[in-house]
Scaffold this active site. Structure first.
Site, PDB file in Angstrom:
ATOM      1  N   CYS A   2       4.796  17.347   5.051  1.00 47.17           N
ATOM      2  CA  CYS A   2       4.311  18.223   6.116  1.00 47.17           C
ATOM      3  C   CYS A   2       2.787  18.336   6.075  1.00 47.17           C
ATOM      4  CB  CYS A   2       4.914  19.610   5.951  1.00 47.17           C
ATOM      5  SG  CYS A   2       6.686  19.579   5.779  1.00 47.17           S
ATOM      6  N   ARG A  27       1.747  13.080   8.783  1.00 45.71           N
ATOM      7  CA  ARG A  27       2.445  13.612   7.613  1.00 45.71           C
ATOM      8  C   ARG A  27       3.869  14.069   7.929  1.00 45.71           C
ATOM      9  NH1 ARG A  27      -1.039  14.668   3.439  1.00 45.71           N
ATOM     10  NH2 ARG A  27       0.449  16.097   2.515  1.00 45.71           N
ATOM     11  N   TRP A  75       7.933  17.576   8.292  1.00 45.33           N
ATOM     12  CA  TRP A  75       8.886  16.518   7.962  1.00 45.33           C
ATOM     13  C   TRP A  75      10.019  17.245   7.260  1.00 45.33           C
ATOM     14  CZ3 TRP A  75      11.164  14.238   3.603  1.00 45.33           C
ATOM     15  CH2 TRP A  75      11.737  12.976   3.814  1.00 45.33           C
ATOM     16  N   ASN A 101       4.345  23.088   2.557  1.00 43.93           N
ATOM     17  CA  ASN A 101       4.642  21.676   2.312  1.00 43.93           C
ATOM     18  C   ASN A 101       5.231  21.583   0.913  1.00 43.93           C
ATOM     19  OD1 ASN A 101       4.654  18.852   2.256  1.00 43.93           O
ATOM     20  ND2 ASN A 101       2.585  18.779   1.388  1.00 43.93           N
ATOM     21  N   GLY A 102       6.336  20.841   0.763  1.00 46.61           N
ATOM     22  CA  GLY A 102       6.945  20.699  -0.561  1.00 46.61           C
ATOM     23  C   GLY A 102       8.343  21.275  -0.567  1.00 46.61           C
ATOM     24  N   GLU A 481       6.329  -7.324   1.284  1.00 47.64           N
ATOM     25  CA  GLU A 481       5.541  -6.445   2.153  1.00 47.64           C
ATOM     26  C   GLU A 481       5.761  -6.807   3.622  1.00 47.64           C
ATOM     27  OE1 GLU A 481       4.248  -3.767   1.938  1.00 47.64           O
ATOM     28  OE2 GLU A 481       2.709  -3.576   3.459  1.00 47.64           O
ATOM     29  N   LYS A 485       7.148  -4.119   6.361  1.00 47.25           N
ATOM     30  CA  LYS A 485       6.387  -3.769   7.575  1.00 47.25           C
ATOM     31  C   LYS A 485       7.282  -3.869   8.797  1.00 47.25           C
ATOM     32  CE  LYS A 485       3.851  -2.095   6.420  1.00 47.25           C
ATOM     33  NZ  LYS A 485       3.372  -1.662   5.205  1.00 47.25           N
ATOM     34  N   GLU A 488      10.237  -1.157   8.877  1.00 46.08           N
ATOM     35  CA  GLU A 488       9.917   0.265   9.039  1.00 46.08           C
ATOM     36  C   GLU A 488       9.375   0.608  10.420  1.00 46.08           C
ATOM     37  OE1 GLU A 488       6.930   1.809   6.325  1.00 46.08           O
ATOM     38  OE2 GLU A 488       5.813  -0.052   6.447  1.00 46.08           O
ATOM     39  N   HIS A 504      22.163 -18.429  -4.121  1.00 49.20           N
ATOM     40  CA  HIS A 504      23.076 -17.727  -5.031  1.00 49.20           C
ATOM     41  C   HIS A 504      23.815 -16.592  -4.334  1.00 49.20           C
ATOM     42  CE1 HIS A 504      21.724 -20.099  -8.400  1.00 49.20           C
ATOM     43  NE2 HIS A 504      20.483 -19.902  -7.985  1.00 49.20           N
ATOM     44  N   LYS A 603       3.987   9.906   6.156  1.00 48.93           N
ATOM     45  CA  LYS A 603       3.061   9.084   5.378  1.00 48.93           C
ATOM     46  C   LYS A 603       3.043   9.410   3.888  1.00 48.93           C
ATOM     47  CE  LYS A 603      -0.911   6.422   5.500  1.00 48.93           C
ATOM     48  NZ  LYS A 603      -0.194   5.146   5.520  1.00 48.93           N
TER      49      LYS A 603
HETATM   50  C1  F6R Z   1       4.996   1.532   3.825  1.00 49.48           C
HETATM   51  C2  F6R Z   1       4.373   2.670   3.178  1.00 49.48           C
HETATM   52  C3  F6R Z   1       5.058   3.280   2.012  1.00 49.48           C
HETATM   53  C4  F6R Z   1       4.030   3.691   0.944  1.00 49.48           C
HETATM   54  C5  F6R Z   1       4.727   4.477  -0.175  1.00 49.48           C
HETATM   55  C6  F6R Z   1       3.756   4.885  -1.253  1.00 49.48           C
HETATM   56  O1  F6R Z   1       4.233   1.084   4.892  1.00 49.48           O
HETATM   57  O2  F6R Z   1       3.339   3.124   3.587  1.00 49.48           O
HETATM   58  O3  F6R Z   1       6.031   2.430   1.473  1.00 49.48           O
HETATM   59  O4  F6R Z   1       3.409   2.551   0.442  1.00 49.48           O
HETATM   60  O5  F6R Z   1       5.326   5.624   0.354  1.00 49.48           O
HETATM   61  O6  F6R Z   1       2.753   5.708  -0.752  1.00 49.48           O
HETATM   62  P1  F6R Z   1       1.414   5.931  -1.539  1.00 49.48           P
HETATM   63  O7  F6R Z   1       0.696   4.618  -1.578  1.00 49.48           O
HETATM   64  O8  F6R Z   1       0.667   6.952  -0.754  1.00 49.48           O
HETATM   65  O9  F6R Z   1       1.786   6.379  -2.913  1.00 49.48           O
END
Ligand code: F6R
Length: 608
Positions: A2, A27, A75, A101-102, A481, A485, A488, A504, A603
Site C-alpha cells: 500500500c 504500490r 493492495w 501499510n503492512g 526474466e 515479463k 506478469e 526430459h 510493486k
Molecule cells: C517483476 C518484479 C518483481 C520484483 C520482486 C522483487 O517485474 O518487479 O518480481 O523483482 O518483487 O522486488 P524488489 O527488487 O523490490 O525486492
C-alpha cells in the site's frame, strides 16, 4: 504494497494527498481514500479501484475541506477490495483516522478484545483495530494514545494517523515498512516513498523501525519507541520530479525501458575511475576477500533472475561457488552459512519482506552482507554491511525493467572487480572488459533501435496461450526474466526452460504451432541450442529466435527473430533482455492489458 501519504499545511490538504496517491499508485490499486480534518470533523472519502475514481468522486479533492490529512492506496491483504475495506479507517468517536501499510499479525485477538468492550467493527481489515485502540487509549493526549496503541501491535506496519485535536495533528509510525518524512516551508508531509514528496521538497528524514513522528504545518518531531525526542539527519533526494513522471510516453514501463542505456551509464561510470573499478562501500582487505569460500545470492522475482545472471558470471570469472536462493525459501530453510559466506542481497525497492527476513537470518548466522539496492535509505540498504546502489532512478511501472538491468550491471562489475582482486584476470582481459563496459550504453541503445519493428511481431504473436522460453547458460538466465515479463503484464502463460532439459518432460507439451522463444546468444553452446531448436521445430513449434545481429545461421532456422548487438558475453544478457521487455510490452498492449498496473500485483512487496 500500500501507499501512504500525509500532509499538514496552510492550503487544502485533499488535492495534495490525491496527487501524492497518484504517484504511489504503483504500490497498490485496489482502492484509494483520504481523511482530512477541518478542526471540527474528520471527513473521509474512499472508493474501490484506482486513484482516478477517488479524484472523480471528490472533484480532485476540491469537495473535501481541511488543512491536514492522510491518504492511502491499497493492495488488499485482509478483506476484499471494496469501498468499506478501503482506508482510511475511523475510530468510533470520529477522533482518529488511520491509514496502514503492512500486516497487524495479532489483529484477530485485538479485535476480539475491542469487541468485548462494545466496539463495533465496520470493515474486515486488520487496520481498523488501530483506529479503535487509539480511541480506547485517548485521555486528552494523542501522542500518549499513539504510543500505547503501537505497543499493542505485532507485525510489520507503517501507519499514518490524523487526529482531530486542536487544529489537527498527524502521526507517522514505522515498524518494518517504509515511511519517509518530507520537510517543507510552512507545510510538512510523509509518504511511503520519496516519489510522493519530491514535487514539494527534497529534504527528507528516513524513519527507522520503532520510531514515530508528530507533524504540524510548522514542526516535525521524531520520537523513539519510549517517546523520547531524537535528532534525525535530514537527507537530500538526488532526483527530480520529472524522473517519476511519464515524460510523454504512454506508459511508465516504456519510458523505463527506454531509459536503460542512461541508467546503465549512471550506475556503472561512477564506479570506474581511471579505468579501474572502485566501489565506494565495498572495501574488503585481501585477507577478507580470500576468506570468502562461498557466495549466496538471495532475492525475489526479477531481482532473483538478475542473481541468476550474476551466478554464471561470478562463477566463471571468480571461481567461487555461487548459489541463488529464493528469499522466501531461504528464510525458512535452516541454511548452512558462516563467516566465510558472502551474502549478496538484491532488491530494487530495498523493502521486500521476504528478502529482508532472509537477510536477517543469514546475518545472524555470521554471513557478511552486500546489498545491491535502488532505493537510498531503504531497509535492506540500512541492514547491509556493504551497499552498492543501482542508480536507476525511480521505477514506477510494477514490472521492473531498468531495476533489473542495473542489478545485472552491478553484478557484472562486481564479478570483474572480484576476479581482478583475486588475481584471476590478466591486465589485458581486464582492460578489454572495461572498454566493453564503457561501450555498453551505445550497445543498449542499439538493442532498442534494432527492434523498432517488434510491435508488428507482437501483434502477430499476441494470441498464443502459452509460450516457452529456452536457452542455455546465460541465455537460460535471461529466459527466466523474459518469461516473467511476458506473463506478469500480458497474462500469457510463459515459462523458462533450460534448453537441454526440455526433452526430459516439457517437450511433451510442444505441438503444432506452439511458440518457442529460443535464446541463442551464448556462443560456446550455440550448436547445442541449435539442436534444441531443431527438436522443437520437428514437433511443429514456431520458433522466435533471439540472436546476435551478425548470426546468419539462425536466420535460416527460425520463423521469426529478434536481433541484439554483439557485446562481451558476460554483458550480453543486458542487451538481450531489452527486446524481450519490448516484446512483452507490445504483446500486453495488443491484448489491452493495464501495463503499468498488472492485475493482482503491486510493486513493493512488504508483506510475506
Ligand atoms: C517483476 C518484479 C518483481 C520484483 C520482486 C522483487 O517485474 O518487479 O518480481 O523483482 O518483487 O522486488 P524488489 O527488487 O523490490 O525486492
Amino acid at each position: 504494497m500500500c501507499g501512504i501519504v500525509g500532509f499538514s499545511g496552510t492550503r487544502q490538504a485533499a488535492p495534495v494527498l490525491i496527487d501524492g496517491l497518484r504517484r504511489l499508485e504503483y504500490r497498490g490499486y485496489d482502492s484509494a481514500g483520504v481523511a482530512v480534518a477541518d478542526g471540527e470533523e474528520i471527513h473521509i472519502a474512499k472508493v474501490k479501484g484506482y486513484v482516478k475514481n477517488l479524484s472523480d468522486l471528490t472533484h480532485d479533492g476540491a469537495d473535501i475541506r481541511g488543512l491536514v490529512g492522510v491518504g492511502h492506496t491499497r493492495w488488499a491483504t485482509h478483506g476484499a477490495p471494496n469501498d468499506i475495506n478501503a482506508h482510511p479507517h475511523l475510530s468510533s468517536d470520529g477522533r482518529f483516522a488511520v491509514v496502514h501499510n503492512g500486516i497487524i499479525e495479532n489483529y484477530a485477538s485485538l479485535r476480539q478484545e475491542l469487541t468485548k468492550k462494545g466496539i463495533r467493527f465496520v470493515s474486515d481489515t486488520d487496520t481498523e483495530v488501530v483506529a479503535h485502540l487509539l480511541e480506547v487509549y485517548y485521555d486528552g493526549d494523542p501522542k500518549k494514545a499513539v504510543m500505547r496503541a503501537a505497543a499493542r501491535l505485532e507485525g510489520s506496519y507503517s501507519l499514518g494517523i490524523v487526529c482531530l485535536d486542536g487544529s489537527g495533528r498527524l502521526f507517522a509510525l514505522r515498524e518494518q515498512s517504509p515511511l519517509i518524512l518530507g520537510l517543507g516551508v510552512g507545510e510538512n508531509y510523509f509518504a511511503s516513498d520519496v516519489a510522493a514528496l519530491v514535487p514539494h521538497t527534497k529534504n527528507v528524514i528516513y524513519l527507522d523501525d520503532g520510531e514515530f513522528a508528530e507533524l504540524t504545518a510548522d514542526t516535525v518531531t521524531v520520537y523513539d519507541v519510549r517517546g523520547k525526542t531524537i535528532d534525525k539527519p535530514v537527507s537530500r533526494v538526488n532526483w527530480d520530479v520529472e524522473a517519476a513522471e511519464k515524460g510523454g510516453y504512454e506508459h511508465f514501463m516504456l519510458k523505463e525501458i527506454m531509459e536503460q542505456p542512461a541508467c546503465f551509464k549512471a550506475t556503472v561510470e561512477p564506479r570506474i575511475k581511471n579505468d579501474r573499478i572502485e566501489f565506494e562501500n565495498f572495501d574488503l582487505t585481501d585477507e577478507e576477500l580470500k576468506s570468502i569460500d562461498r557466495i549466496i545470492i538471495t532475492a525475489c522475482g526479477s531481482a532473483g533472475y538478475a542473481g541468476q545472471v550474476g551466478r554464471y558470471v561470478i562463477e566463471e570469472l571468480c571461481r567461487i561457488p555461487v548459489s541463488v536462493e529464493l528469499a522466501s525459501e531461504l528464510r525458512y530453510r535452516n541454511p548452512i552459512i558462516n563467516e566465510r559466506t558472502l551474502l549478496i542481497v538484491i532488491s530494487q525497492s530495498g523493502e521486500t519482506a521476504d528478502t529482508i527476513a532472509a537477510m536477517r537470518e543469514c546475518k545472524a548466522r555470521g554471513a557478511r552482507t552486500l546489498a545491491i539496492v535502488n532505493v537510498v535509505g531503504s531497509t535492506i540498504a540500512k541492514l547491509a554491511d556493504h551497499v552498492i546502489y543501482t542508480w536507476a532512478g525511480p521505477e514506477i511501472a510494477v514490472a521492473t525493467t531498468k531495476g533489473y538491468t542495473t542489478q545485472v550491471a552491478v553484478l557484472d562489475l562486481l564479478a570483474v572487480y572480484l576476479a581482478d582482486r583475486l588475481g584471476l584476470m590478466t591486465p589485458e582481459r581486464y582492460s578489454a572488459l572495461i572498454t566493453a563496459i564503457h561501450d555498453m550504453p551505445g550497445k543498449l541503445q542499439r538493442a532498442i533501435d534494432l527492434n523498432r519493428g517488434i510491435k508488428k511481431l507482437a501483434k502477430r504473436l499476441c494470441n498464443h496461450n502459452d509460450i516457452y522460453f529456452i536457452g542455455r547458460n546465460l541465455d537460460y538466465a535471461v529466459c527466466m526474466e523474459g518469461a516473467l515479463k511476458l506473463k506478469e503484464i500480458s497474462y500469457i502463460f510463459a515459462e523458462a526452460y533450460a534448453a537441454g532439459e526440455l526433452k526430459h518432460g516439457t517437450i511433451a507439451l510442444i505441438d503444432q504451432g506452439s511458440l518457442v522463444v529460443a535464446l541463442a546468444c551464448h556462443e560456446p553452446l550455440f550448436d547445442k541450442t541449435m539442436s534444441n531448436i531443431e527438436e522443437v521445430k520437428a514437433r511443429g513449434a514456431q520458433v522466435l529466435a533471439v540472436a546476435l545481429e551478425d548470426d546468419r545461421q539462425i536466420l535460416k532456422k527460425a520463423d521469426d527473430f529478434i536481433l541484439v548487438p554483439r557485446t562481451e558475453p558476460i554483458l550480453n544478457p543486458i542487451a538481450q533482455v531489452i527486446p524481450l521487455q519490448l516484446f512483452a510490452y507490445y504483446v500486453a498492449k495488443e491484448r489491452g492489458c493495464d501495463i503499468d498496473k498488472p492485475k493482482n500485483l503491486a510493486k513493493s512487496v512488504t508483506v510475506e
